[in-house]
Design a protein around this motif. Structure first.
Motif, PDB file in Angstrom:
ATOM      1  N   ASP A  86       0.817  -1.215   0.000  1.00  0.00           N
ATOM      2  CA  ASP A  86       0.000   0.000   0.000  1.00  0.00           C
ATOM      3  C   ASP A  86       0.853   1.268   0.000  1.00  0.00           C
ATOM      4  OD1 ASP A  86       0.985   0.159   2.570  1.00  0.00           O
ATOM      5  OD2 ASP A  86      -0.964  -0.081   3.558  1.00  0.00           O
ATOM      6  N   GLY A  87       2.183   1.106   0.040  1.00  0.00           N
ATOM      7  CA  GLY A  87       3.077   2.246  -0.034  1.00  0.00           C
ATOM      8  C   GLY A  87       3.221   3.056   1.232  1.00  0.00           C
ATOM      9  N   THR A  88       2.575   2.642   2.304  1.00  0.00           N
ATOM     10  CA  THR A  88       2.649   3.422   3.540  1.00  0.00           C
ATOM     11  C   THR A  88       3.916   3.134   4.338  1.00  0.00           C
ATOM     12  OG1 THR A  88       1.382   1.751   4.742  1.00  0.00           O
ATOM     13  CG2 THR A  88       0.147   3.553   3.700  1.00  0.00           C
ATOM     14  N   GLY A  89       4.564   2.024   4.074  1.00  0.00           N
ATOM     15  CA  GLY A  89       5.802   1.664   4.764  1.00  0.00           C
ATOM     16  C   GLY A  89       6.892   1.337   3.758  1.00  0.00           C
ATOM     17  N   VAL A  90       8.134   1.598   4.133  1.00  0.00           N
ATOM     18  CA  VAL A  90       9.272   1.354   3.250  1.00  0.00           C
ATOM     19  C   VAL A  90      10.453   0.862   4.080  1.00  0.00           C
ATOM     20  CG1 VAL A  90      10.878   2.357   1.577  1.00  0.00           C
ATOM     21  CG2 VAL A  90       8.543   3.226   1.708  1.00  0.00           C
ATOM     22  N   LEU A  91      11.211  -0.063   3.516  1.00  0.00           N
ATOM     23  CA  LEU A  91      12.509  -0.394   4.106  1.00  0.00           C
ATOM     24  C   LEU A  91      13.586  -0.167   3.062  1.00  0.00           C
ATOM     25  CD1 LEU A  91      13.895  -3.276   3.032  1.00  0.00           C
ATOM     26  CD2 LEU A  91      12.165  -4.286   4.495  1.00  0.00           C
ATOM     27  N   ILE A  92      14.765   0.144   3.537  1.00  0.00           N
ATOM     28  CA  ILE A  92      15.941   0.211   2.675  1.00  0.00           C
ATOM     29  C   ILE A  92      16.958  -0.754   3.250  1.00  0.00           C
ATOM     30  CG2 ILE A  92      17.869   1.625   1.876  1.00  0.00           C
ATOM     31  CD1 ILE A  92      15.964   3.978   1.732  1.00  0.00           C
ATOM     32  N   ALA A  93      17.371  -1.712   2.427  1.00  0.00           N
ATOM     33  CA  ALA A  93      18.329  -2.728   2.866  1.00  0.00           C
ATOM     34  C   ALA A  93      19.608  -2.599   2.059  1.00  0.00           C
ATOM     35  CB  ALA A  93      17.735  -4.123   2.689  1.00  0.00           C
ATOM     36  N   CYS A  94      20.730  -2.935   2.686  1.00  0.00           N
ATOM     37  CA  CYS A  94      22.013  -2.880   1.993  1.00  0.00           C
ATOM     38  C   CYS A  94      22.849  -4.093   2.355  1.00  0.00           C
ATOM     39  CB  CYS A  94      22.765  -1.596   2.329  1.00  0.00           C
ATOM     40  SG  CYS A  94      23.338  -1.474   4.043  1.00  0.00           S
ATOM     41  N   ASN A  95      23.796  -4.389   1.497  1.00  0.00           N
ATOM     42  CA  ASN A  95      24.745  -5.454   1.786  1.00  0.00           C
ATOM     43  C   ASN A  95      25.593  -5.065   2.983  1.00  0.00           C
ATOM     44  OD1 ASN A  95      24.020  -7.112  -0.426  1.00  0.00           O
ATOM     45  ND2 ASN A  95      25.275  -5.864  -1.799  1.00  0.00           N
ATOM     46  N   ALA A  96      25.965  -6.051   3.774  1.00  0.00           N
ATOM     47  CA  ALA A  96      26.751  -5.795   4.976  1.00  0.00           C
ATOM     48  C   ALA A  96      28.071  -6.538   4.890  1.00  0.00           C
ATOM     49  CB  ALA A  96      25.984  -6.237   6.225  1.00  0.00           C
TER      50      ALA A  96
END
Length: 216
Positions: A157-167
Motif C-alpha cells: 500500500d506504499g505506507t511503509g518502506v525499508l531500505i536494505a544494503c549489503n553488509a
C-alpha cells in the motif's frame, strides 16, 4: 577483514539509497532474516535519508575508463539521517536504557519504520531468504543485480518502506557485531543512526590474533 587490514581498501564515495518515513520516531535497524534481533532507536520523527559509504579495492579504471577485473566495492558504513536536520554535532555509541552498547549482525541490514519488516514478509511469502538481489528481483526486475548494494522496498500500500544494503566485505557473509552509532544535533536530539560494517583499514579479531602470534 584481512584485505582491509592489509590496507587494500579505501573509502571511495557516498551513495544515496532513498528515503523512509519514520512518523512515530521509532527507527528499526535489523537483519530482516532475523527480525527478532532488531534494534529500535528513538529518533526525531520525520523523513530519513539512507546513505551508504562505499569502499573499493582494485583499480577503478583502465585507460579505456573501464573497471579492472579485480575491482570490487563494499558498503563500509550506512546511515539514516533526518532530512532538514539542524546539523550533526555528536556521534556516539547507541546504547540501551542500561548504557549497554547496541549492535546488529547479518549479511544484509535494513532501516525501516515500526512493523514494516513483518508486513513485507507477510506480503512476500515466497521470500525465504532476504538478500539485496532477491528483493530487487521483486521490486525492479530490470535492475542491475550484480552491482547493486542496496534496495528500497515498499509495502504494497506504499505506507511503509525499508531500505536494505549489503553488509560486510564479502557479500552473503556478515558479522554478528556491527556497531551502531547515534547521530545527535546541538540540542541533543537523535536525528540519525549509523552502522559501521568494519570495512576499512582496521583489523578484525582474527587479524589481531594473527598479528599477536607474529609479534608476541
Amino acid at each position: 577483514m584481512h584485505e582491509a587490514f592489509e590496507g587494500t581498501l579505501a573509502n571511495t564515495r557516498r551513495e544515496p539509497a532513498g528515503t523512509i518515513p519514520i512518523a512515530d520516531g521509532q527507527l528499526v535497524i535489523a537483519d530482516p532474516n532475523a527480525p527478532e534481533a532488531a534494534v529500535t532507536a528513538q529518533v526525531t520523527a520525520g523523513e530519513y535519508e539512507v546513505v551508504l559509504t562505499l569502499a573499493h579495492e582494485g583499480a577503478e579504471q583502465t585507460d579505456e575508463y573501464e573497471r579492472t577485473d579485480d575491482y570490487d566495492e563494499y558498503v563500509s558504513h550506512a546511515f539514516a539521517l533526518l532530512r532538514d536536520n539542524k546539523g550533526v554535532t555528536a556521534i556516539e555509541p547507541l546504547t540501551d536504557e542500561n548504557g549497554v552498547e547496541l549492535w546488529v549482525g547479518g549479511a544484509i541490514v535494513a532501516f525501516a519504520g515500526t512493523g514494516v519488516v513483518p508486513r513485507i514478509a507477510a506480503e512476500q511469502p515466497g521470500l525465504s531468504t532476504w538478500t539485496v538481489p532477491e528483493l530487487l528481483r521483486i521490486v525492479d526486475p530490470e535492475a542491475n543485480l550484480l552491482d547493486a548494494q542496496s534496495v528500497r522496498f515498499p509495502t504494497r500500500d506504499g505506507t511503509g518502506v525499508l531500505i536494505a544494503c549489503n553488509a560486510g566485505y564479502r557479500p552473503g557473509f556478515g558479522r554478528e557485531d556491527y556497531s551502531l552509532f547515534r547521530l545527535a544535533d546541538a540540542e541533543g536530539a537523535t536525528v540519525g543512526v549509523l552502522v559501521d560494517f568494519w570495512v576499512d583499514n582496521r583489523p578484525g579479531d582474527d587479524d589481531l590474533s594473527e598479528q599477536e602470534a607474529r609479534d608476541p
